[in-house]
Motif scaffolding. Structure first.
Motif, short mmCIF file in Angstrom:
data_model
loop_
_atom_site.label_atom_id
_atom_site.label_comp_id
_atom_site.label_asym_id
_atom_site.label_seq_id
_atom_site.Cartn_x
_atom_site.Cartn_y
_atom_site.Cartn_z
N LEU A 51 0.83 -1.21 0.00
CA LEU A 51 0.00 0.00 0.00
C LEU A 51 0.86 1.26 0.00
CD1 LEU A 51 -2.80 -1.08 2.50
CD2 LEU A 51 -3.00 -0.82 0.02
N ALA A 52 1.98 1.22 0.73
CA ALA A 52 2.88 2.37 0.74
C ALA A 52 3.46 2.62 -0.64
CB ALA A 52 3.99 2.15 1.76
N ALA A 53 3.80 1.56 -1.35
CA ALA A 53 4.37 1.71 -2.70
C ALA A 53 3.35 2.26 -3.68
CB ALA A 53 4.89 0.36 -3.20
N ILE A 54 2.06 1.97 -3.44
CA ILE A 54 1.02 2.44 -4.36
C ILE A 54 0.61 3.88 -4.03
CG2 ILE A 54 -1.38 2.10 -5.09
CD1 ILE A 54 -0.94 -0.90 -4.66
N TYR A 55 0.38 4.16 -2.75
CA TYR A 55 -0.17 5.46 -2.37
C TYR A 55 0.89 6.43 -1.86
CZ TYR A 55 -4.60 3.10 -2.94
OH TYR A 55 -5.66 2.42 -3.46
N TRP A 56 2.01 5.94 -1.40
CA TRP A 56 3.19 6.72 -1.04
C TRP A 56 2.85 7.89 -0.13
CZ3 TRP A 56 7.58 4.61 -0.95
CH2 TRP A 56 8.78 5.35 -0.88
N SER A 57 2.83 9.12 -0.66
CA SER A 57 2.64 10.30 0.18
C SER A 57 1.22 10.84 0.15
CB SER A 57 3.61 11.41 -0.26
OG SER A 57 3.40 11.75 -1.62
N SER A 58 0.23 9.99 -0.18
CA SER A 58 -1.15 10.46 -0.27
C SER A 58 -1.65 11.03 1.05
CB SER A 58 -2.08 9.32 -0.72
OG SER A 58 -1.79 8.93 -2.03
N PHE A 59 -1.18 10.46 2.18
CA PHE A 59 -1.62 10.96 3.49
C PHE A 59 -1.20 12.41 3.70
CE2 PHE A 59 2.72 9.77 4.30
CZ PHE A 59 3.15 10.64 5.28
N ARG A 60 -0.07 12.82 3.05
CA ARG A 60 0.43 14.19 3.22
C ARG A 60 -0.13 15.12 2.15
NH1 ARG A 60 4.56 16.47 0.62
NH2 ARG A 60 5.34 14.45 -0.07
N THR A 61 -0.13 14.67 0.91
CA THR A 61 -0.58 15.52 -0.20
C THR A 61 -2.08 15.52 -0.37
OG1 THR A 61 -0.37 13.72 -1.81
CG2 THR A 61 1.58 15.08 -1.42
N GLN A 62 -2.76 14.49 0.20
CA GLN A 62 -4.21 14.30 0.03
C GLN A 62 -4.58 14.18 -1.45
OE1 GLN A 62 -6.80 16.43 2.94
NE2 GLN A 62 -4.96 17.60 3.42
N VAL A 63 -3.70 13.51 -2.19
CA VAL A 63 -3.94 13.23 -3.60
C VAL A 63 -3.95 11.72 -3.77
CG1 VAL A 63 -3.15 13.49 -5.97
CG2 VAL A 63 -2.86 15.38 -4.35
N PRO A 64 -5.11 11.08 -3.87
CA PRO A 64 -5.15 9.63 -4.07
C PRO A 64 -4.78 9.26 -5.50
CG PRO A 64 -7.37 10.52 -4.05
CD PRO A 64 -6.44 11.68 -3.76
N LEU A 65 -4.73 7.97 -5.77
CA LEU A 65 -4.42 7.49 -7.11
C LEU A 65 -5.70 7.46 -7.93
CD1 LEU A 65 -2.48 6.21 -9.18
CD2 LEU A 65 -3.06 3.97 -8.19
N TYR A 66 -5.78 8.34 -8.93
CA TYR A 66 -6.89 8.34 -9.87
C TYR A 66 -6.35 7.92 -11.24
CZ TYR A 66 -9.72 11.11 -6.58
OH TYR A 66 -10.42 11.55 -5.50
N LEU A 67 -7.15 7.15 -11.97
CA LEU A 67 -6.75 6.70 -13.31
C LEU A 67 -7.68 7.33 -14.34
CD1 LEU A 67 -6.15 2.90 -12.61
CD2 LEU A 67 -4.50 4.78 -12.53
N SER A 68 -7.10 7.95 -15.36
CA SER A 68 -7.88 8.55 -16.44
C SER A 68 -8.41 7.45 -17.35
CB SER A 68 -7.02 9.52 -17.24
OG SER A 68 -6.54 10.57 -16.42
N ASN A 69 -9.69 7.53 -17.72
CA ASN A 69 -10.29 6.49 -18.54
C ASN A 69 -10.17 6.79 -20.03
OD1 ASN A 69 -12.28 8.45 -19.06
ND2 ASN A 69 -13.62 7.68 -17.44
N ARG A 70 -10.68 5.90 -20.85
CA ARG A 70 -10.55 6.02 -22.30
C ARG A 70 -11.28 7.25 -22.84
NH1 ARG A 70 -11.44 -0.27 -24.34
NH2 ARG A 70 -9.60 -1.15 -23.27
N ASP A 71 -12.44 7.55 -22.25
CA ASP A 71 -13.18 8.74 -22.71
C ASP A 71 -12.36 10.00 -22.47
OD1 ASP A 71 -15.45 7.29 -23.50
OD2 ASP A 71 -16.23 7.27 -21.46
N THR A 72 -11.65 10.05 -21.35
CA THR A 72 -10.81 11.21 -21.06
C THR A 72 -9.67 11.30 -22.05
OG1 THR A 72 -11.36 11.04 -18.71
CG2 THR A 72 -9.42 12.34 -19.30
N VAL A 73 -9.07 10.17 -22.39
CA VAL A 73 -7.99 10.16 -23.39
C VAL A 73 -8.47 10.75 -24.70
CG1 VAL A 73 -6.50 8.68 -24.78
CG2 VAL A 73 -6.78 8.21 -22.36
#
Length: 253
Positions: A86-108
């Protein structure tokens, strides 16, 4: 107060509330009644401290799940492994408050449609994650240069593995606020509401006239976008377009 301290205060406050209720005789006997009181108390304290909404279900489930996990008889190494993953995936999310979001095909497709068709551009994805936006864009527009900066090691490594062979794709790991944005025609952000004011400040200070700041889902507070694009996807994604330099905006199809 930093988010990590808020989380600690909420959990400790939840235990204080649960113990006081137990001593007063309000709670029925039993461990799970005590855990339920602690969970509700932690959520109440977190809400009072104005923690981000996504912290509330974490506080609600944390202690009961921790106690339930004790009955599974798992080796401690499994917990360490889960923490490291979990640390490798989310890293500093607790500090930056930026979670991992993935852009979808429609956004591309929407972002590709906003790029000028008659000339190459340089696009920077700040918080590029697994490269879900950059990799398909690099294939669609081989004439353009695409760069991504991601702080978390696991998404960055996956992006590098999946993006092998794309010569117009440059993926780096680090702090995107520490990197210059001055050479970018487009800066794309899919972050959270928390850093958007700082993103806008850096964009205005560094991006050249004619450049475009494009934010997925999160508007810059107090700044009217030059345009918006609403997608017909499941989450109703909205792209907010801004021209930081204020003059000679990049042509939008």
């Amino acid at each position: 107060m930093p988010p990590a301290l808020k989380a600690l205060a909420a959990q400790l406050g939840g235990w204080l509330i649960a113990v006081l209720l137990a001593r007063s005789g309000v709670l029925p006997g039993g461990l799970w009644a005590l855990l339920a009181a602690q969970s509700v108390g932690a959520v109440t304290v977190a809400a009072a401290l104005r923690s981000a909404r996504w912290w509330l279900p974490i506080h609600l489930c944390f202690t009961p799940l921790a106690v339930a996990a004790q009955g599974l008889g798992l080796h401690p190494a499994w917990y360490l492994g889960a923490f490291l993953l979990l640390a490798a995936i989310y890293w500093s999310s607790f500090r930056t408050q930026v979670p991992l979001y993935l852009s979808n095909r429609d956004t591309v497709q929407a972002v590709a449609g906003l790029l000028p068709p008659d000339r190459p551009v340089a696009l920077l994805d700040i918080g590029s994650g697994t490269g879900s936006l950059l990799r398909p864009l690099a294939r669609l527009r081989p004439d353009c240069r695409f760069k991504g900066i991601e702080s978390a090691p696991a998404p960055h490594l996956l992006a590098c593995l999946l993006g092998r062979g794309l010569t117009n794709l440059d993926l780096r790991r680090g702090d995107f606020f520490a990197q210059p944005w001055s050479e970018q025609d487009v800066v794309y952000a899919f972050l959270s509401p928390v850093p958007m004011a700082k993103v806008w400040s850096k964009a205005c200070a560094e991006m050249a006239p004619g450049s475009l700041l494009l934010s997925n889902s999160f508007a810059v507070p107090g700044v009217a976008p030059a345009f918006t694009v609403t997608l017909n996807d499941r989450r109703g994604t909205c792209l907010y377009g801004y021209h930081p330099a204020g003059t000679a905006p990049i042509a939008v199809k």
